[in-house]
Each structure stands twice: as structure tokens, then as C-alpha cells.
Design an enzyme around this catalytic site. Structure first.
Site, PDB file in Angstrom:
ATOM      1  N   VAL A  17      -9.205  -0.530  -1.676  1.00  0.00           N
ATOM      2  CA  VAL A  17      -9.779   0.951  -1.728  1.00  0.00           C
ATOM      3  C   VAL A  17     -10.856   0.979  -2.700  1.00  0.00           C
ATOM      4  CG1 VAL A  17      -9.350   3.381  -1.887  1.00  0.00           C
ATOM      5  CG2 VAL A  17      -7.636   1.833  -0.917  1.00  0.00           C
ATOM      6  N   ALA A  46     -12.211  -2.192 -13.832  1.00  0.00           N
ATOM      7  CA  ALA A  46     -11.603  -3.082 -14.324  1.00  0.00           C
ATOM      8  C   ALA A  46     -10.461  -3.986 -13.318  1.00  0.00           C
ATOM      9  CB  ALA A  46     -10.403  -2.374 -15.291  1.00  0.00           C
ATOM     10  N   LYS A 106       0.618   6.904  -5.130  1.00  0.00           N
ATOM     11  CA  LYS A 106       1.998   7.775  -4.550  1.00  0.00           C
ATOM     12  C   LYS A 106       3.179   7.311  -5.239  1.00  0.00           C
ATOM     13  CE  LYS A 106       1.135   4.904  -0.918  1.00  0.00           C
ATOM     14  NZ  LYS A 106       0.072   4.577  -0.107  1.00  0.00           N
ATOM     15  N   GLY A 135      -3.718   8.896   3.060  1.00  0.00           N
ATOM     16  CA  GLY A 135      -4.988   8.191   3.048  1.00  0.00           C
ATOM     17  C   GLY A 135      -6.121   9.417   3.190  1.00  0.00           C
ATOM     18  N   ILE A 137      -6.677  11.687   5.276  1.00  0.00           N
ATOM     19  CA  ILE A 137      -6.437  12.823   5.888  1.00  0.00           C
ATOM     20  C   ILE A 137      -6.424  13.986   4.744  1.00  0.00           C
ATOM     21  CG2 ILE A 137      -4.756  14.386   7.234  1.00  0.00           C
ATOM     22  CD1 ILE A 137      -3.691  11.975   8.304  1.00  0.00           C
ATOM     23  N   LYS A 206       5.771  10.185  -0.349  1.00  0.00           N
ATOM     24  CA  LYS A 206       4.526  10.973   0.377  1.00  0.00           C
ATOM     25  C   LYS A 206       5.443  12.348   0.445  1.00  0.00           C
ATOM     26  CE  LYS A 206       1.826   7.414   2.357  1.00  0.00           C
ATOM     27  NZ  LYS A 206       1.658   6.480   3.487  1.00  0.00           N
TER      28      LYS A 206
HETATM   29  P1  NAP Z   1      -4.886  -3.569  -4.010  1.00  0.00           P
HETATM   30  O1  NAP Z   1      -5.897  -3.740  -2.972  1.00  0.00           O
HETATM   31  O2  NAP Z   1      -3.687  -4.383  -4.234  1.00  0.00           O
HETATM   32  O3  NAP Z   1      -6.096  -3.570  -5.027  1.00  0.00           O
HETATM   33  C1  NAP Z   1      -5.558  -3.455  -6.540  1.00  0.00           C
HETATM   34  C2  NAP Z   1      -6.515  -3.493  -7.379  1.00  0.00           C
HETATM   35  O4  NAP Z   1      -6.193  -3.420  -8.776  1.00  0.00           O
HETATM   36  C3  NAP Z   1      -6.971  -5.097  -7.412  1.00  0.00           C
HETATM   37  O5  NAP Z   1      -8.299  -5.100  -7.687  1.00  0.00           O
HETATM   38  C4  NAP Z   1      -6.429  -5.723  -8.810  1.00  0.00           C
HETATM   39  O6  NAP Z   1      -7.170  -6.531  -9.455  1.00  0.00           O
HETATM   40  C5  NAP Z   1      -6.240  -4.186  -9.541  1.00  0.00           C
HETATM   41  N1  NAP Z   1      -4.882  -4.596 -10.741  1.00  0.00           N
HETATM   42  C6  NAP Z   1      -4.024  -4.459 -10.458  1.00  0.00           C
HETATM   43  N2  NAP Z   1      -3.315  -4.492 -11.523  1.00  0.00           N
HETATM   44  C7  NAP Z   1      -4.149  -4.574 -12.494  1.00  0.00           C
HETATM   45  C8  NAP Z   1      -4.216  -4.608 -14.048  1.00  0.00           C
HETATM   46  N3  NAP Z   1      -2.977  -4.731 -14.437  1.00  0.00           N
HETATM   47  N4  NAP Z   1      -5.488  -4.540 -14.636  1.00  0.00           N
HETATM   48  C9  NAP Z   1      -6.514  -4.556 -13.800  1.00  0.00           C
HETATM   49  N5  NAP Z   1      -6.675  -4.217 -12.865  1.00  0.00           N
HETATM   50  C10 NAP Z   1      -5.321  -4.472 -12.072  1.00  0.00           C
HETATM   51  O7  NAP Z   1      -4.449  -2.157  -3.581  1.00  0.00           O
HETATM   52  P2  NAP Z   1      -5.201  -1.086  -2.560  1.00  0.00           P
HETATM   53  O8  NAP Z   1      -4.598  -1.122  -1.459  1.00  0.00           O
HETATM   54  O9  NAP Z   1      -6.533  -1.026  -2.740  1.00  0.00           O
HETATM   55  O10 NAP Z   1      -4.419   0.508  -3.302  1.00  0.00           O
HETATM   56  C11 NAP Z   1      -4.862   1.014  -4.419  1.00  0.00           C
HETATM   57  C12 NAP Z   1      -4.108   2.158  -4.610  1.00  0.00           C
HETATM   58  O11 NAP Z   1      -4.334   3.206  -3.379  1.00  0.00           O
HETATM   59  C13 NAP Z   1      -2.410   2.066  -4.567  1.00  0.00           C
HETATM   60  O12 NAP Z   1      -1.792   3.185  -5.305  1.00  0.00           O
HETATM   61  C14 NAP Z   1      -2.212   2.421  -3.126  1.00  0.00           C
HETATM   62  O13 NAP Z   1      -0.831   2.903  -2.950  1.00  0.00           O
HETATM   63  C15 NAP Z   1      -3.262   3.432  -2.578  1.00  0.00           C
HETATM   64  N6  NAP Z   1      -3.386   3.709  -1.327  1.00  0.00           N
HETATM   65  C16 NAP Z   1      -3.925   2.734  -0.563  1.00  0.00           C
HETATM   66  C17 NAP Z   1      -4.071   2.786   0.685  1.00  0.00           C
HETATM   67  C18 NAP Z   1      -4.788   1.499   1.372  1.00  0.00           C
HETATM   68  O14 NAP Z   1      -4.975   1.581   2.561  1.00  0.00           O
HETATM   69  N7  NAP Z   1      -4.804   0.447   0.903  1.00  0.00           N
HETATM   70  C19 NAP Z   1      -4.019   4.044   1.243  1.00  0.00           C
HETATM   71  C20 NAP Z   1      -3.569   5.124   0.508  1.00  0.00           C
HETATM   72  C21 NAP Z   1      -3.366   5.053  -0.849  1.00  0.00           C
HETATM   73  P3  NAP Z   1      -7.422  -7.961  -8.525  1.00  0.00           P
HETATM   74  O15 NAP Z   1      -8.400  -7.874  -7.612  1.00  0.00           O
HETATM   75  O16 NAP Z   1      -8.359  -8.863  -9.631  1.00  0.00           O
HETATM   76  O17 NAP Z   1      -6.029  -8.712  -8.278  1.00  0.00           O
END
Ligand code: NAP
Length: 440
Positions: A17, A46, A106, A135, A137, A206
Site C-alpha cells: 500500500v 520510513a 486494523k 480497503g 470501499i 474489521k
Molecule cells: P507490507 O507490504 O508488509 O509493507 C509494510 C511496510 O512497512 C514495508 O515497507 C516495511 O519496510 C515497513 N515496515 C515494517 N516494519 C517497519 C519498521 N519497524 N520500521 C520501518 N518500516 C517498517 O504491508 P501492506 O500490505 O502495505 O499493509 C500496510 C497496512 O495496510 C497494514 O496495516 C495492512 O493491514 C493495511 N492494509 C493493507 C491492505 C492490502 O491490500 N495490502 C488492505 C487494507 C489495509 P520494508 O519494505 O523495508 O520491509
């Protein structure tokens, strides 16, 4: 070109995201400035690993591993790291240093929401989280703002795309749970550890967020009754189809009228696989899509439908929040706190009433149906429909009939006690399944 006031935007996380949010923020900066009435300056991103490959091409100089320094002086902090810590600490730091915050987390809001909202209230900051429940919506704003003058009676949501994808393929293709799960993992729809999705934890988080907004009540996560879909098999899906139903993992948040047990209104929040009629709007939600069906006293029925996940789709909801945060920052004034003043009691699952479909294998003997009907009646479970088919069961060596019993509304505790008595009755060979039927 208008010389807008600059707002410093810090982004924590550049994964699925976050990388899309950064790319869109940079690509559409001028347009977003016109809409927000402020120039949104992405001051840094970050991450954990500076060298990790990114989904979008972003300027290297924006990246840092020092989230804390990035937060200092930011006007808006977007948290897209996920997980509880360090996300919580960073968000509290951001609030205390005067930023408004945007998050899609969440897991964090469902477990530590009140602490974060309280901290924001103390300093007049605002917390935006449109992407945290379904997401792309829009559902948080409709519940928090558009329906603030109405009374929500019930929400039924398909809020987990992975489980909807699995159940939909089981229904449309007759596939087995394990096979579809493996394919969903190969396609990236399911995590390698699918527990959070298939056991209903993600949907429960959720549900807690949606119910707390709909009923102006703090909902602790452990007050959400949760069941997953791992017990759903092909036979249940077939039997549902035969009866004109489909099985969906539903998050049900319901306002309950005062009754003999409670002298005031209460609420129930629950996640489980349930049967819904194929004519219900939620039955047509296919694949990994999400939908939230809201029943409100004055507005009637509303349905919100679309992509419940996906990097770029979720980024849309996040950026909507960023624009709102920017507008508020420019307008000034204190933020609007979460409304939890109704503080309605949350009833345990045993006090909930729904309709049920009970599937039994019974001895195919005269009088058995009457015995089953008697046990149901004694247990205050009223029969609406019964369908009997004789089945060939080589293991048992005796003729066996399958009874599919549809009930009128019954209390969960009565129903479960009755099913125990049926199982021990001597005429029931096997309780094949007990499923709730939702949607009137
Ligand atoms: P992700 O792909 O796992 O990305 C997490 C990011 O956070 C990565 O860039 C990671 O860095 C960084 N990160 C993690 N721990 C960290 C720390 N301690 N210090 C600095 N950076 C850190 O997660 P995502 O899927 O984008 O989801 C992000 C949020 O959106 C979550 O809360 C998730 O529940 C929510 N969400 C996601 C979706 C979806 O479709 N993916 C939908 C709705 C809501 P690195 O890249 O360097 O590892």
C-alpha cells in the site's frame, strides 16, 4: 499557479500500500494540492530495509530507516507498516508532536484504538482510517458522518477477500477447501500462513471497527464472537445451494432491542460462516471482493461494494484521508473525537437469535422424525422446514436418512443445547452441520 501553504507528509512503510500511496502522491501532487487547499510535500518514507525492491519507482533520497526523525515536524503522518509495534509508538509520537494521522492498520485500531483516539483527543488531533475496514470501499466516513443522524440497526459485511474468494470458488466450481486455499496462496490472494483470514481474525478486527462506529460504543476485540471457515466442506456448500442459499463469511454487527434479559438496548458483534439467500445482495459478491450491507432506521438498506484489498485500491482510501487531513489542518480547530458515548452492552453469542439450518443423519426408522421434532420443540427451537432424503451410507450398515431442518429464529444457547441433546438421543447417527441463516 496558486502558492499553497506547504504541509509536510511523512510516510511510514512502502510495501504493497505505502509504495502506491507515495507514487500517487508524487504523480498527482498538483491536483491533490488543489483539492486539499495545501501542497502535500512528501518529506520522507520510513522502511526497514533501504535496499529492498519496491513495487513503484520512488526517489531513493526519500527513504530512511529513521522513522522517529521523520515524524518530528510532520503535519500529517501516514502509517502503513502494519502490526502493533512499533506502529503504535510512532503514531502516539506523531499525535503528540502535533500531526494528524492516517492509518490502514486494523490490527492496531481493533486492539489499541481507544488509547490512540484518547491521545488524539487530548491534543485535538484527528485520526483517519478509511482503509482499515474494507480497503478501497468507503465505509468509515458513511458510518461516522453520513449516517451520524440515523440509527444503524444492523451491518452485515463480507470484509475478508481471501475467504470470499475461497467460498466463492467452492460454490461456483465445486472445489475443495484445501485445493482452493492452495491456489489462493499461489495467486497471492492468501498468505503463506492463512490463519488470520481463514479463522476469521481479520474479519473480527474489521467487525470491531465497524460496530464501534455504527453503535457509538467501544468494542473490545475479545467481545467479538469469531468462527472461521475451515469446517466448511463441499457437502455443506452443495446442501446450501440445494436450499437456495450460499455460504459467506459474514461480520454481523447488530442492535438488539430490550427483552426479558436486558432492560435496555444491547449489541452483538460476531463473525462466522452463514447461509444467506441467493437473492440477497451479499450473495452476488464474488471473488475477492468485499461488501458491507447496512440497515439503518431511516435510510433503509444500503450496500457498499468493491475491492477490499490491493495496494493501489487501498491507496485510494488512504489518499482520501490525506486530503481530508490536509483540509482540516488548513482550516484549524480541534479534531472531532470518536463517538463512543452510547456505550451499549455487548451480549455474548448465547443470547443472540438467528435462524438455523441443521443437517442430521438419522436412523431411517418410523418415529424418528417425531423424536427429532419433540427434542427441538422441548428445546424451544421451532421448525420452519424439513427435507428428508434417504442416503446410502456403506459404513453404517443401516438405512440412514438425511434431515435438513430449517428453523425459525431461535436463541443460540437454546439451539446449541438442543443440538447436544439431538446428538445424544440415540436416533441421530451424526450431526452433519449447524449453520446460521442471516439476512431476512
Ligand atoms: P507490507 O507490504 O508488509 O509493507 C509494510 C511496510 O512497512 C514495508 O515497507 C516495511 O519496510 C515497513 N515496515 C515494517 N516494519 C517497519 C519498521 N519497524 N520500521 C520501518 N518500516 C517498517 O504491508 P501492506 O500490505 O502495505 O499493509 C500496510 C497496512 O495496510 C497494514 O496495516 C495492512 O493491514 C493495511 N492494509 C493493507 C491492505 C492490502 O491490500 N495490502 C488492505 C487494507 C489495509 P520494508 O519494505 O523495508 O520491509
Amino acid at each position: 499557479m496558486i502558492d499553497y501553504r506547504r504541509l509536510r507528509v511523512a510516510l511510514l512503510g512502502a510495501g504493497a500500500v505505502g509504495s502506491q500511496v507515495a507514487a500517487l502522491l508524487l504523480k498527482h501532487g498538483d491536483e491533490l494540492a488543489d483539492r486539499a487547499g495545501a501542497a502535500l510535500e512528501l518529506v520522507g518514507i520510513a522502511v526497514r530495509d533501504l535496499d529492498a525492491p519496491r513495487e513503484t519507482d520512488l526517489p531513493r533520497e526519500l527513504f530512511t530507516t529513521d522513522a522517529e526523525s521523520l515524524i518530528v515536524g510532520a503535519d500529517i503522518v501516514i502509517e502503513l507498516m502494519g502490526g502493533i509495534e512499533p506502529a503504535k509508538t510512532y503514531l502516539l509520537q506523531a499525535i503528540n508532536s502535533g500531526a494528524d494521522i492516517v492509518t490502514a492498520n486494523k490490527a492496531l485500531l481493533a486492539t489499541h484504538g481507544p488509547e490512540i483516539f484518547d491521545a488524539a483527543d487530548q491534543v485535538g488531533a484527528q485520526v483517519y482510517y478509511e482503509a482499515a475496514a474494507a480497503g478501497a470501499i468507503p465505509i468509515i466516513r458513511p458510518l461516522r458522518d453520513s449516517l451520524a443522524g440515523d440509527r444503524v440497526q444492523r451491518i452485515m459485511g463480507i470484509v475478508n477477500g481471501t475467504t470470499n474468494y475461497i467460498l466463492d470458488r467452492m460454490d461456483t466450481e465445486g472445489a475443495d477447501f484445501a485445493d482452493v486455499l492452495a491456489q489462493a496462496q499461489a495467486l497471492g490472494y492468501a498468505e503463506s500462513d492463512p490463519t488470520a483470514d481463514v479463522e476469521g481474525y481479520d474479519a473480527a478486527q474489521k467487525a470491531a471497527i465497524l460496530a464501534s462506529l455504527a453503535f457509538h460504543t467501544t468494542i473490545p476485540l475479545d467481545a467479538v464472537h469469531r468462527e472461521g471457515i475451515t469446517s466448511i466442506d463441499k457437502a455443506m456448500i452443495d446442501s446450501a445451494r440445494h436450499a437456495g442459499h450460499v455460504i459467506k463469511l459474514l461480520a454481523v454487527c447488530e442492535r438488539l432491542a430490550a427483552d426479558a434479559d436486558a432492560d435496555s438496548e444491547s449489541i452483538s458483534v460476531r463473525v462466522y460462516p452463514a447461509l444467506i439467500h441467493r437473492d440477497h445482495p451479499l450473495a452476488s459478491v464474488h471473488g475477492a471482493n468485499n461488501a458491507v450491507f447496512v440497515e439503518a432506521e431511516a435510510a433503509g438498506n444500503l450496500m457498499f461494494y468493491g475491492a477490499g484489498a490491493g495496494g493501489v485500491q487501498t491507496a485510494s482510501a488512504v489518499l482520501g484521508d490525506v486530503v481530508s487531513a490536509a483540509r482540516r489542518h488548513i482550516a484549524g480547530g480541534v479534531g472531532v473525537g470518536e463517538s463512543t458515548r452510547a456505550n451499549l452492552p455487548i451480549v455474548p453469542i448465547g443470547r443472540v437469535t438467528t435462524r438455523y439450518q441443521i443437517t442430521l443423519e438419522v436412523d431411517d426408522q418410523p418415529g424418528v422424525l417425531a423424536t427429532v421434532a419433540g427434542i427441538l420443540s422441548d428445546g424451544r427451537v421451532s421448525i420452519a422446514t424439513v427435507e428428508q432424503t434417504v442416503i446410502d451410507h456403506p459404513d453404517l450398515g443401516v438405512p440412514v436418512a438425511r434431515l435438513v431442518i430449517g428453523t425459525h429464529k431461535a436463541r443460540e444457547q437454546d439451539l446449541s443445547d438442543t443440538v447436544d441433546r439431538l446428538a445424544a438421543s440415540g436416533v441421530v447417527e451424526r450431526v452433519v452441520s449447524v449453520l446460521r441463516v442471516e439476512g431476512d
